[in-house]
Design an enzyme around this catalytic site. Structure first.
Site, PDB file in Angstrom:
ATOM      1  N   ASP A  28     -22.127  38.348  15.793  1.00  0.00           N
ATOM      2  CA  ASP A  28     -20.941  38.165  16.628  1.00  0.00           C
ATOM      3  C   ASP A  28     -21.324  37.787  18.054  1.00  0.00           C
ATOM      4  OD1 ASP A  28     -21.352  40.526  18.210  1.00  0.00           O
ATOM      5  OD2 ASP A  28     -20.453  41.753  16.631  1.00  0.00           O
ATOM      6  N   TYR A  29     -20.320  37.472  18.833  1.00  0.00           N
ATOM      7  CA  TYR A  29     -20.481  36.921  20.178  1.00  0.00           C
ATOM      8  C   TYR A  29     -21.374  37.789  21.057  1.00  0.00           C
ATOM      9  CZ  TYR A  29     -18.958  34.809  24.636  1.00  0.00           C
ATOM     10  OH  TYR A  29     -18.900  34.190  25.859  1.00  0.00           O
TER      11      TYR A  29
END
Length: 281
Positions: free
Chosen positions: A123-124
């Site tokens: 994820d980011y």
């Protein structure tokens, strides 16, 4: 060109490359060979307008459709290539982002006749090991839940796990999308209010590691993937750096994944100047 010359050219032209249909579909990233065989047996695959059979061979000139949609297969490059990349926080794992944010694919070398397939996602706000390959079958074998491939993370937590919490994480806890558990969890130091842990998990649901810690009211302030299956992140590979695995290591990964090695090739890879060979488990 006259007819005679045309016939001579056709007669002397090298035979177009071909391979078994289920293998070609798997290499395109549609699923495992076994799943492709099931699709073929179910009549979902057409080759040149006719229902395919298991064992059929296809080449560059064939038109292949799956469930009515055309699938473009790749035959130009039979070699399996594997690239590892140290993802930074703030990068997303997608080819195109409408918001114009940096993506991991921006940093990868361009390919001809093939494409890089991401093995899983981060994820980011997560950094660490990303694996890319040109083999859809290898990517599927590494990602599919039934293969239970281990992912290892270094986790920095605001707070501390008790022995009881660790026991619950190993036994399994109920999350919004079902049961989840760690395969291992041990303390790895820390100062002040922050503690580091090394954890191993066998699946890759969205934000799963973070949600496991949040289940006990603990906030993950840093999450780094340091191993995926047999490939570990080299300590010298800094954020934003990449390197391609050499033939010997590719063959070992394919053997680990119970796949036949691809044809050998000579390569110096694409290591950044401070990187070394990745460690194999």
């Amino acid at each position: 060109m006259g007819r005679a010359a045309s016939r001579l050219q056709q007669a002397t032209a090298p035979e177009a490359p071909s391979e078994r249909l289920q293998k070609a579909l798997a290499s395109a990233g549609l699923g495992s060979r076994r799943e492709m065989e099931e699709w073929i047996a179910q009549g979902r695959v057409l080759v040149n307008g006719e229902t395919a059979t298991i064992g059929s061979k296809v080449g560059p000139g064939d038109v292949v459709k799956v469930s009515g949609r055309r699938v473009y297969l790749r035959f130009e490059d039979k070699r399996t290539r594997i690239l590892i990349y140290h993802k930074s926080e703030g990068e997303i794992v997608t080819r195109d982002d409408p918001e114009g944010r940096a993506t991991v694919f921006d940093a990868l070398p361009k390919l001809r006749g093939a494409k890089w397939i991401a093995v899983g996602r981060l994820d980011y706000n997560t950094d660490g090991l990303m694996i890319f390959t040109t083999s859809g079958e290898l990517a599927n074998n590494l990602m599919h839940p039934r293969f239970e491939v281990e992912r290892e993370y270094a986790v920095r937590v605001l707070g501390e796990l008790t022995e009881e919490m660790i026991a619950q994480l190993l036994a399994g806890v109920e999350l919004d999308d079902g049961m989840a558990q760690l395969q291992s969890c041990f303390a790895a130091g820390g100062e002040g209010a922050n503690r580091w842990y090394r954890v191993v998990i066998k699946e890759g649901r969205k934000r799963e590691v973070r949600r496991l810690f949040e289940h006990f009211g603990l906030t993950v302030s840093r999450l780094t993937r340091i191993r995926f299956g047999p490939i570990a992140l080299p300590p010298q590979l800094r954020r934003g750096q990449k390197m391609e695995l050499e033939d010997e290591l590719v063959a070992r990964v394919l053997e680990w994944a119970e796949m036949a090695p691809s044809p050998r090739r000579h390569t110096r890879g694409v290591p950044d100047k401070h990187s070394r060979k990745p460690r194999m488990r």
